[in-house]
Design an enzyme around this catalytic site. Sequence first.
Site, mmCIF file in Angstrom:
data_model
loop_
_atom_site.group_PDB
_atom_site.id
_atom_site.type_symbol
_atom_site.label_atom_id
_atom_site.label_comp_id
_atom_site.label_asym_id
_atom_site.label_seq_id
_atom_site.Cartn_x
_atom_site.Cartn_y
_atom_site.Cartn_z
ATOM 1 N N LYS A 67 0.811 -1.229 0.000
ATOM 2 C CA LYS A 67 0.000 0.000 0.000
ATOM 3 C C LYS A 67 0.845 1.282 0.000
ATOM 4 C CE LYS A 67 -4.278 -1.872 1.908
ATOM 5 N NZ LYS A 67 -5.329 -1.703 2.907
ATOM 6 N N ASP A 104 -9.950 3.006 2.570
ATOM 7 C CA ASP A 104 -10.088 2.148 3.759
ATOM 8 C C ASP A 104 -10.862 2.843 4.885
ATOM 9 O OD1 ASP A 104 -8.821 -0.069 2.716
ATOM 10 O OD2 ASP A 104 -6.837 0.524 3.434
#
Length: 276
Positions: A67, A104
């Site tokens: 990420k 997220d």
Amino acid sequence: MQPAQFAVFGHPIGHSLSPQIHRAFAQQFGIALDYRAIDVAPADFAAAVQRFFAEDGVGANVTLPHKAAACALASQRSLAATRAGTANVLTRLEDGQLAAHNTDGAGMVRDITERHSVDLRGHDGLLLGAGGAAHGVAWNLLDAGVETLTIVNRSPAAADALADAIGEPARAHTRYWEDLADLGSFDLIVNATSAGVLGGSLQLPFSLAGARALCYDLSYGVAASGFLAWAKTAGARYAIDGLGMLVETAADAFELWHGKRPQTDPVYAQLRRQYS
Ligand code: ATR
């Protein structure tokens, strides 16, 4: 005509639910897409992403451990990706460059407030962990009205760095892991450590869970089971895993790519039957 190309990059990636979720969303609109899971080691990540987009890839999800690298690869970053320093979504721009997004935190907050109907405003929150996952949700918790966020990490320097990056010392501050038993109770406890994913467990005092506590694990399945069992024993009002968050974050990615908002409840219900 070949269907549009999408993928999720991770390492390992074998058990990723993203292909199943995106295919289910696409079915809702009759969209044809090809969504693959691509397992790539960190050293090869940048080259693999560039190859994917050079060969007509439209969008990619990115999961552990890539990420931060995904965020660094992009030439444009959303506010959420900039704040977190990590990205879970990459989108090809018209000039062939990449845009990074982090969905997220928004997905987690939507799962809590809409699916589970819990209003986070005024909550005193405890965030366990200060790695990539914690960075991905911290700002969204504060934006959702969490009153105070106490960040506790096994290595204190990482917790301090996250609190410094947030820059709201009256609301977001750190404490030592060794002092967890002395912190009193919280209304919200978010497990953003990778302990469960790594097959370990956390030793947490039951005193942390207040009477209306919502305990939330960002992972699901076996990885979340230890923390959720602790939460139930501690008397938490809610013990919730990250399965709903996964579906919500995927919905945000789907909307970025297709301009359409999928229905998440049927897909969540289907996955819940697999991970009861
Ligand atoms: P992720 O992207 O999943 O957040 P990460 O960036 O490697 O992965 O962060 C992992 C987090 O889990 C860190 O906060 C880590 O604590 P340290 O910074 O002290 O390493 C935390 N973590 C992992 N295993 C843990 C354990 N057994 N107990 C407590 N914290 C743990």
